[in-house]
Design an enzyme around this catalytic site. Structure first.
Site, mmCIF file in Angstrom:
data_model
loop_
_atom_site.group_PDB
_atom_site.id
_atom_site.type_symbol
_atom_site.label_atom_id
_atom_site.label_comp_id
_atom_site.label_asym_id
_atom_site.label_seq_id
_atom_site.Cartn_x
_atom_site.Cartn_y
_atom_site.Cartn_z
ATOM 1 C CE LYS A 1 -110.476 43.686 68.653
ATOM 2 N NZ LYS A 1 -110.435 44.988 67.992
HETATM 3 N N1 PMP Z 1 -106.197 49.638 68.418
HETATM 4 C C1 PMP Z 1 -107.504 49.409 68.230
HETATM 5 C C2 PMP Z 1 -108.501 50.433 68.660
HETATM 6 C C3 PMP Z 1 -107.912 48.203 67.635
HETATM 7 O O1 PMP Z 1 -109.198 47.954 67.416
HETATM 8 C C4 PMP Z 1 -106.940 47.264 67.229
HETATM 9 C C5 PMP Z 1 -107.346 45.980 66.582
HETATM 10 N N2 PMP Z 1 -107.637 45.005 67.529
HETATM 11 C C6 PMP Z 1 -105.591 47.564 67.461
HETATM 12 C C7 PMP Z 1 -105.244 48.760 68.052
HETATM 13 C C8 PMP Z 1 -104.509 46.594 67.068
HETATM 14 O O2 PMP Z 1 -104.592 45.469 67.864
HETATM 15 P P1 PMP Z 1 -104.049 44.054 67.367
HETATM 16 O O3 PMP Z 1 -102.667 44.278 66.956
HETATM 17 O O4 PMP Z 1 -104.166 43.212 68.580
HETATM 18 O O5 PMP Z 1 -104.913 43.643 66.249
#
Ligand code: PMP
Length: 306
Positions: free
Chosen positions: A152
């Site tokens: 991320k």
């Molecule tokens: N895909 C992307 C590109 C994201 O930014 C996020 C948010 N973090 C997610 C999927 C979903 O991840 P999470 O369930 O960990 O929030």
């Protein structure tokens, strides 16, 4: 956006307005920051953070991809987050830890100081109870060989921002990005799930950010008795789906009513989506004992000063 009183900045609690950085921060110029999006929910035992260790593990993993050494331990970061919720007297909130390189010109971040900031503020989520309209973006999701797609990293989000601007301009709520092979990848900030003939599927890891909500849904849906598979999904399969929904920390479980020009389930929220959405809401608010394992209660904070 509702502000909170304090922001945690390298171990100090600063007033919201005073949390500032230098214009030469490496991460501002090159997108070399790593961050998380976490939520805390109100429960009978006070606020609880959902899947805190998993988010902190991902933060440190993302940092390792950039060879960035966060100058605090995982335990210290978790304790700081709990303190922030307490100090700001938040009941439900969004939590944004971000680690970034300080002043340094040139691409190589080596030698730049690493900063860690934690922001927490009241927030009710991205789309609320809305059923959304999505459009396939002309931009493909970042190629997994151009970067480490499961980290991320701030810079990755240019891809998401461009797709969002494109589809918003066309009157849609959210984008769907395909991967470099033309298969379905994900939304700009959330993963996608499809229901067909009562079977649930979601794209395989590889080009996507495999979300913590995605992992949660796979486990919860299986325990509700559904078959869930991770597989390659063609864009045309989405248009023939019985139900579609997004899953992510920000959107939680968000039903998709329309994709491009096609209505899904006649524009109504599907039965399975609804069941999973309801279950998710109960789990995050501590109404399901068996999933207490995913909650970190603020009241259990030992008062560690970080
Ligand atoms: N895909 C992307 C590109 C994201 O930014 C996020 C948010 N973090 C997610 C999927 C979903 O991840 P999470 O369930 O960990 O929030």
């Amino acid at each position: 956006m509702k502000k909170a009183k304090k922001i945690w900045f390298n171990g100090k609690f600063l007033d919201w307005k005073k949390a500032k950085i230098h214009v030469l921060a490496h991460s501002l110029h090159y997108g070399s920051a790593v961050f998380e999006g976490i939520r805390a929910y109100s429960t009978e035992k006070g606020p609880a953070v959902f899947r805190l260790p998993e988010h902190i593990n991902r933060l440190f993993y993302s940092a390792s991809v950039l060879d960035m050494r966060i100058p605090f331990s995982k335990e210290e970061v978790k304790a700081a987050i709990l303190r922030m919720i307490k100090i700001n007297r938040l009941k439900e909130c969004y939590i944004r830890p971000i680690a970034f390189f300080g002043e340094k010109m040139g691409l190589n971040p080596k030698g730049a100081l690493v900063n860690l900031v934690i922001i927490a503020f009241p927030w009710r989520g991205l789309f609320g109870e809305k059923k959304i309209k999505v459009k396939t973006s002309k931009f493909i999701r970042i190629h997994p060989r151009s970067t480490t797609a499961d980290a991320k990293i701030s810079g990755h989000y240019i891809n998401s921002i461009l797709a969002t601007l494109e589809v918003k301009k066309a009157g849609f709520d959210e984008a769907i990005l395909l991967d470099f092979e033309g298969k379905v990848a994900e939304g700009p900030g959330e993963n996608i799930f499809m229901v067909k003939d009562r079977k649930i599927s979601t794209p395989l890891p590889g080009a996507i950010l495999p979300g913590i909500t995605r992992r949660t849904i796979i486990e919860v849906a299986k325990s509700l008795g559904y078959s869930v598979s991770e597989k390659k999904i063609e864009p045309r399969e989405l248009k023939k789906a019985d139900e579609l929904f997004f899953a992510g920390t920000g959107v939680e479980i968000c039903p998709i009513a329309k994709i491009n020009k096609i209505l899904i389930n006649q524009g109504k929220v599907g039965e399975i989506t609804l069941k999973i959405k309801k279950s998710y809401q109960e789990i995050v608010r501590g109404k399901e004992k068996r999933y207490f394992k995913w909650l970190t209660f603020v009241e259990n904070d030992k008062g560690n000063r970080v």
